[in-house]
Design a protein around this motif. Structure first.
Motif, PDB file in Angstrom:
ATOM      1  N   LEU A   1       0.841  -1.194   0.000  1.00 19.30           N
ATOM      2  CA  LEU A   1       0.000   0.000   0.000  1.00 19.30           C
ATOM      3  C   LEU A   1       0.878   1.247   0.000  1.00 19.30           C
ATOM      4  CD1 LEU A   1      -2.731  -0.887   2.674  1.00 19.30           C
ATOM      5  CD2 LEU A   1      -2.911  -1.046   0.181  1.00 19.30           C
TER       6      LEU A   1
ATOM      7  N   ASP B   1       0.580   6.899   2.078  1.00 16.87           N
ATOM      8  CA  ASP B   1      -0.599   7.707   2.410  1.00 16.87           C
ATOM      9  C   ASP B   1      -1.785   6.813   2.739  1.00 16.87           C
ATOM     10  OD1 ASP B   1       0.879   9.967   2.012  1.00 16.87           O
ATOM     11  OD2 ASP B   1       0.072  10.399   0.009  1.00 16.87           O
ATOM     12  N   ASN B   2      -1.990   5.778   1.917  1.00 21.68           N
ATOM     13  CA  ASN B   2      -3.110   4.861   2.162  1.00 21.68           C
ATOM     14  C   ASN B   2      -2.908   4.064   3.447  1.00 21.68           C
ATOM     15  OD1 ASN B   2      -4.179   5.763  -0.225  1.00 21.68           O
ATOM     16  ND2 ASN B   2      -3.653   3.951  -1.414  1.00 21.68           N
TER      17      ASN B   2
ATOM     18  N   LEU C   1      -3.804   6.129   6.356  1.00 20.79           N
ATOM     19  CA  LEU C   1      -5.250   6.234   6.526  1.00 20.79           C
ATOM     20  C   LEU C   1      -5.812   4.988   7.200  1.00 20.79           C
ATOM     21  CD1 LEU C   1      -6.325   7.838   3.110  1.00 20.79           C
ATOM     22  CD2 LEU C   1      -6.259   8.938   5.362  1.00 20.79           C
TER      23      LEU C   1
END
Length: 230
Positions: free
Chosen positions: A154, A157-158, A161
């Motif tokens: 991933l 940034d993901n 999150l």
């Protein structure tokens, strides 16, 4: 007070993560030596807050940095030096965290991080923190590392999150109560005044890996890329 706590949490976590990588990777000492150094330092540092008769904020944050640094080495050693991979490492550390919290609950019939009034309970608190910080590193690596290396690949940034969403699943995960009592934040009172050893309005978020890893991502991005090293 809430904002100040999380700013300090970010700084302490980033410093710990970066320090761990500096010892094992930048100095090229490897994970075994890095673990030995950081774990020995952790034991020495924890003597101060556990033996102190009242709460000292600098000692608490120094211990947080030490647990984060040692946690980084523990995670990397399990994942890479032992060759168990990120998923297996995360599972092992999750079990370690569950066992430490289970022992704590069996001894005290509760998991109270607001009023810790015995040294043995405070010791269990810090053991759980070490496992949670190690799990935060392992789980974050599992999210971000390439699929061929056992990760989910991933983007950072993901992954941030995803991990930012985890504290909301932990009980009272972002609750840091701000109030004043005898000139201190609520719960931070002299130990001799009420027997409280670790009085802080800090929630079980300390044991939630998702409360650490978004901050640790900063340490990863500031340091050099993680490599397979023994």
């Amino acid at each position: 007070m809430t904002l100040a706590f999380w700013i300090m949490k970010i700084l302490a976590t980033t410093l710990g993560e970066t320090a761990g990588d500096f010892i094992s990777m930048t100095l090229n000492l490897g994970y075994y030596v890095g673990f030995g150094i950081t774990f020995a330092a952790l034991l020495v540092i924890l003597v101060a807050p556990i033996s102190a008769r009242k709460f000292y904020s600098p000692l608490f944050w120094l211990a947080i940095v030490a647990t984060t640094t040692a946690g980084t080495e523990i995670s990397d050693m399990i994942d890479r030096s032992f060759g168990l991979g990120y998923l297996s490492g995360s599972i092992i550390l999750t079990l370690g965290l569950a066992i430490s919290l289970g022992v704590w609950y069996l001894r005290d019939a509760k998991l109270d991080v607001v009023h810790v009034n015995r040294r043995d309970t405070e010791t269990l608190f810090w053991i759980a923190v070490v496992f949670s910080n190690s799990l935060g590193t392992a789980f974050g690596d599992f999210l971000t590392k390439p699929i061929e290396k056992g990760g989910l690949n991933l983007p950072r940034d993901n992954a941030s999150l995803v991990t930012l969403g985890l504290p909301g699943r932990c009980p009272d995960a972002v609750h840091v109560e701000a109030a004043i009592k005898d000139g201190r934040p609520a719960g931070v009172v002299p130990r001799q005044s009420n027997g409280c050893r670790l009085c802080r309005r800090i929630s079980p978020a300390q044991f939630c890996p998702g409360s650490r890893r978004p901050f640790a991502q900063q340490g990863d991005m500031q340091g050099q890329p993680r490599m397979m090293k023994h």
